[in-house]
Motif scaffolding. Structure first.
Motif, mmCIF file in Angstrom:
data_model
loop_
_atom_site.group_PDB
_atom_site.id
_atom_site.type_symbol
_atom_site.label_atom_id
_atom_site.label_comp_id
_atom_site.label_asym_id
_atom_site.label_seq_id
_atom_site.Cartn_x
_atom_site.Cartn_y
_atom_site.Cartn_z
ATOM 1 N N ASN A 92 -6.647 -5.973 -1.202
ATOM 2 C CA ASN A 92 -5.489 -4.944 -1.216
ATOM 3 C C ASN A 92 -4.066 -5.280 -1.157
ATOM 4 O O ASN A 92 -4.005 -5.993 -0.033
ATOM 5 C CB ASN A 92 -5.924 -3.746 -0.452
ATOM 6 C CG ASN A 92 -7.262 -3.072 -0.713
ATOM 7 O OD1 ASN A 92 -7.752 -3.093 -1.738
ATOM 8 N ND2 ASN A 92 -7.655 -2.221 0.248
ATOM 9 N N ASN A 137 0.313 -1.689 -0.751
ATOM 10 C CA ASN A 137 0.221 -0.179 -0.859
ATOM 11 C C ASN A 137 -1.216 0.213 -0.885
ATOM 12 O O ASN A 137 -1.645 1.278 -1.446
ATOM 13 C CB ASN A 137 1.015 0.233 -2.122
ATOM 14 C CG ASN A 137 2.413 -0.304 -2.235
ATOM 15 O OD1 ASN A 137 3.165 0.119 -1.263
ATOM 16 N ND2 ASN A 137 2.861 -0.906 -3.227
ATOM 17 N N GLY A 138 -2.168 -0.751 -0.527
ATOM 18 C CA GLY A 138 -3.450 -0.440 -0.626
ATOM 19 C C GLY A 138 -4.179 -0.572 -1.862
ATOM 20 O O GLY A 138 -5.358 -0.178 -2.279
ATOM 21 N N ASN A 161 -2.355 -0.077 7.500
ATOM 22 C CA ASN A 161 -1.778 1.285 6.754
ATOM 23 C C ASN A 161 -2.269 1.007 5.267
ATOM 24 O O ASN A 161 -2.047 0.071 4.701
ATOM 25 C CB ASN A 161 -0.423 1.455 6.758
ATOM 26 C CG ASN A 161 0.050 1.916 8.225
ATOM 27 O OD1 ASN A 161 -0.742 2.462 8.980
ATOM 28 N ND2 ASN A 161 1.490 2.012 8.658
ATOM 29 N N GLU A 162 -2.745 1.945 4.684
ATOM 30 C CA GLU A 162 -3.200 2.054 3.294
ATOM 31 C C GLU A 162 -4.401 1.103 3.085
ATOM 32 O O GLU A 162 -4.546 0.594 1.969
ATOM 33 C CB GLU A 162 -2.218 1.750 2.198
ATOM 34 C CG GLU A 162 -0.798 2.712 2.449
ATOM 35 C CD GLU A 162 -1.360 4.084 2.208
ATOM 36 O OE1 GLU A 162 -2.211 4.464 1.361
ATOM 37 O OE2 GLU A 162 -0.537 5.070 2.719
#
Length: 338
Positions: free
Chosen positions: A47, A50-51, A323-324
């Motif tokens: 990832n 931004n994921g 995060n994400e």
């Protein structure tokens, strides 16, 4: 990208002698020259920040190296190591090698070992590698944290001199400095600047304990505006029981700025050799002092399978709790080494 079993054996040894897989091309009149190398190919699906899932077939750090030594006296041996990587074996037709890896010269004997040049940090070899010296995914540390900004890349490995003592009843120490002269392009000061790093390691049978400190002074800015980059230090303990090795680590990047955004790394890892390869895993708590930055729990698991004495394959899965779901991924690859 990562050290293979062969590269680790050669780079980590205080005596610069090639492993059984390397080829000795000259050994006469007290002078020996070995050649070694590997091709590392990997398919990784990881990832982005931004994921979003991104995948590719990549070169994972293919390497070609030379290791040489000769007898200066009956008790002193001079040596060198010259290692090249970044061959981009997956795109050899469109992108060539544009950087090296390690290059140093030194001498060893009953007095210990002294070397000068470019090579891995002491905190990398003694503190970080016992936790996750993996094929593709490694735990974050005070040198490289994917979610933080205290990273200065390969510059930490250059322009160094290190003295490592012999073992005194299981106790060994190392001290060294990195010097960035006024004519260095990466110099952040208005004159030459030297850092200090040092460590101690104690080994008793299957148990070992190591501690390392580096003041990272060569990254402090002395021109206007002045800034203190920070320090790094860590402690790692290892214990081996047959084919099982377990390790524990505490490490910190001590932020030198006014914000004092320190980062702590507390990890446990295990590696087990099952006969045809290794299975391994690690869990690490990453704690931030920075307001608004959440602590994370990293988990990495993997396994290797030896196709032959010179070739192996592997699978690794990593979760960085960012995060994400950034940086999470899976990788599988194959390595041929000599």
């Amino acid at each position: 990208m990562k050290k293979t079993l062969l590269a680790t054996a050669i780079a980590g040894a205080m005596v610069v002698s090639a492993s059984a897989s390397a080829a000795t091309v000259y050994n006469q009149d007290g002078t020996k020259l070995d050649l070694y190398g590997n091709i590392q190919m990997v398919y990784a699906n990881v990832n982005d920040e931004n994921g979003d899932s991104q995948d590719a077939i990549d070169d994972n750090g293919s390497t070609f190296g030379f290791a040489a030594e000769h007898a200066i006296t009956s008790d002193v041996t001079g040596y060198l190591k010259l290692e090249f990587d970044d061959f981009k074996a997956d795109e050899m037709k469109t992108a060539g090698r544009d950087s090296g890896d390690q290059a140093y010269v030194g001498a060893k004997g009953s007095f210990g070992d002294v070397r000068l040049g470019s090579y891995d940090q002491l905190i990398d070899d003694w503190i970080q590698d016992p936790i996750t010296n993996n094929e593709y995914f490694d735990a974050s540390d005070s040198t490289y944290d994917r979610t933080n900004d205290n990273n200065v890349g390969g510059a930490r490995e250059t322009d160094k001199v290190t003295y490592t003592s012999p073992s005194f009843g299981g106790l060994q120490f190392a001290v060294g400095t990195q010097y960035k002269g006024s004519n260095e392009t990466e110099n952040t000061t208005d004159s030459g600047k030297a850092s200090f790093f040092g460590g101690a390691k104690y080994t008793a049978g299957a148990f070992s304990l190591a501690a390392v400190y580096d003041n990272l002074d060569t990254f402090d800015v002395t021109t206007d505006p002045e800034s203190d980059f920070g320090d790094q230090y860590g402690v790692t303990a290892q214990y081996t029981m047959g084919a099982l090795r377990v390790a524990a680590k505490y490490e910190q990047f001590d932020d030198g700025s006014d914000a004092k955004n320190d980062v702590d790394f507390t990890a446990l890892s295990a590696r087990y050799g099952y006969g045809m390869g290794d299975v391994y895993g690690a869990v690490q708590e990453v704690s931030y002092d920075e307001d608004g930055k959440d602590d994370r729990t990293e988990v990495i698991v993997g396994g290797t399978y030896n196709i032959s004495s010179a070739m192996y394959t592997y699978v690794e899965v990593a979760s960085y709790d960012a995060n994400e779901d950034a940086y999470d991924g899976v990788a599988t690859g194959i390595t041929y080494l000599f």
